[in-house]
Write an enzyme that holds these catalytic residues in place. Sequence first.
Site, PDB file in Angstrom:
ATOM      1  N   TYR A   1      -6.139 -11.142   5.667  1.00  0.00           N
ATOM      2  CA  TYR A   1      -6.862 -10.208   6.535  1.00  0.00           C
ATOM      3  C   TYR A   1      -7.114  -8.892   5.831  1.00  0.00           C
ATOM      4  CZ  TYR A   1      -2.618  -7.443   7.553  1.00  0.00           C
ATOM      5  OH  TYR A   1      -1.525  -6.629   7.455  1.00  0.00           O
TER       6      TYR A   1
ATOM      7  N   ARG B   1     -10.058  -6.268  -2.429  1.00  0.00           N
ATOM      8  CA  ARG B   1      -8.737  -6.841  -2.158  1.00  0.00           C
ATOM      9  C   ARG B   1      -8.855  -8.159  -1.394  1.00  0.00           C
ATOM     10  NH1 ARG B   1      -4.459  -3.251   0.748  1.00  0.00           N
ATOM     11  NH2 ARG B   1      -5.891  -3.614   2.482  1.00  0.00           N
TER      12      ARG B   1
ATOM     13  N   ARG C   1      -2.119 -31.413  11.792  1.00  0.00           N
ATOM     14  CA  ARG C   1      -1.158 -30.545  11.121  1.00  0.00           C
ATOM     15  C   ARG C   1      -0.586 -31.261   9.896  1.00  0.00           C
ATOM     16  NH1 ARG C   1       4.435 -29.620  11.246  1.00  0.00           N
ATOM     17  NH2 ARG C   1       4.988 -27.433  10.864  1.00  0.00           N
TER      18      ARG C   1
ATOM     19  N   LYS D   1      -2.461 -10.199   1.005  1.00  0.00           N
ATOM     20  CA  LYS D   1      -2.467  -9.648   2.366  1.00  0.00           C
ATOM     21  C   LYS D   1      -2.586 -10.780   3.381  1.00  0.00           C
ATOM     22  CE  LYS D   1      -4.520  -5.761   4.881  1.00  0.00           C
ATOM     23  NZ  LYS D   1      -3.290  -5.121   5.319  1.00  0.00           N
TER      24      LYS D   1
ATOM     25  N   GLU E   1       8.249  -0.609   0.521  1.00  0.00           N
ATOM     26  CA  GLU E   1       7.148   0.042   1.251  1.00  0.00           C
ATOM     27  C   GLU E   1       7.522   0.106   2.717  1.00  0.00           C
ATOM     28  OE1 GLU E   1       3.620  -2.469   0.815  1.00  0.00           O
ATOM     29  OE2 GLU E   1       4.885  -4.242   0.780  1.00  0.00           O
TER      30      GLU E   1
HETATM   31  N1  PMP Z   1       1.808  -2.174   2.683  1.00  0.00           N
HETATM   32  C1  PMP Z   1       1.775  -3.065   3.700  1.00  0.00           C
HETATM   33  C2  PMP Z   1       2.890  -4.022   3.847  1.00  0.00           C
HETATM   34  C3  PMP Z   1       0.696  -3.053   4.605  1.00  0.00           C
HETATM   35  O1  PMP Z   1       0.660  -3.947   5.618  1.00  0.00           O
HETATM   36  C4  PMP Z   1      -0.332  -2.097   4.457  1.00  0.00           C
HETATM   37  C5  PMP Z   1      -1.476  -2.023   5.428  1.00  0.00           C
HETATM   38  N2  PMP Z   1      -2.181  -3.176   5.548  1.00  0.00           N
HETATM   39  C6  PMP Z   1      -0.250  -1.198   3.383  1.00  0.00           C
HETATM   40  C7  PMP Z   1       0.837  -1.270   2.521  1.00  0.00           C
HETATM   41  C8  PMP Z   1      -1.326  -0.167   3.143  1.00  0.00           C
HETATM   42  O2  PMP Z   1      -2.476  -0.762   2.634  1.00  0.00           O
HETATM   43  P1  PMP Z   1      -3.908  -0.118   2.896  1.00  0.00           P
HETATM   44  O3  PMP Z   1      -3.827   1.290   2.385  1.00  0.00           O
HETATM   45  O4  PMP Z   1      -4.804  -0.951   2.115  1.00  0.00           O
HETATM   46  O5  PMP Z   1      -4.128  -0.171   4.377  1.00  0.00           O
END
Ligand code: PMP
Length: 286
Positions: A33, A52, A101, A150, A182
Amino acid sequence: MTRTVFVNGDYLPETEAKVSVFDRGFLMADGVYEVTSVLGGKLIDFAGHCRRLARSLDALEMTNPHSDDEWLAIHRELVARNGIVDGMVYLQVTRGNPGDRDFAYPAADLPPTVVLFTQSKPGLAESPAAKTGWKVISIPDMRWGRRDIKTVQLLYPSMGKMMAKKAGVDDAWFVEDGFVTEGTSNNAYIVKGNKIITRQLSHDILHGITRAAVLRFAREAQFEVEERNFSIAEAQDADEAFITSASAFVMPVVQIDGKDLGSGKPGPVAARMREIYLEEMRKAAV
Ligand code: PMP
């Protein structure tokens, strides 16, 4: 209000949009996403999100169903149809519906499922939280090993957000092997004097689109940027901290695990980076 959403080529009322129960996004979290912010009816850092998305799809051996121009047209159409001034466009691509599935990937030519919808957030860039800052707690990072992709597999980040809520704070910072990776849905930074410190890119973190822009602007504004690991203890002792994400932009962090940073108020570097980021990105919005 009934939103108009996009599903596999059609613009539909949200109440009429359908995805199969066999969709691999639903059964296996087999999908990726993107979330792009909208300010003043325009898309923020759209090219970054397209890049991305392509990278995430590639990592999962999925074909990108649209060109960047097509993605842009769909985003713009949804923004227009839903009258979005400030808010977000959420985009999801899954491996599709193989009709049953199975753990093995279906044939490569199975059409993916493409879903986009908007979220209206009037005044998104004027969030009152930016004036007071976020409080965070630290929790162990129990996610999988490819956080640079992502994917829609967001259960542990959701659990982390709930742990933060229960603790009466705004977010959680993940810690692995003694170092901050993070936030639940954002990249984490600390500030020491003129230096902005954030974890280096690897499979351990999402390569934030906002992170890339903020680090570029920080260097241009003569801040020193250090991409390296830092611990919670080092963060608690820093002058300032902040997080970045596409929807929170640059958000000051004023407390970590109950300890105030500096004065316990948002610091000048976070405020400056938020200002520069919003100003530059509004100018470049499409
Ligand atoms: N780290 C994680 C785990 C996230 O889910 C996000 C947001 N999607 C970010 C960092 C920040 O990424 P962005 O600046 O591309 O939104």
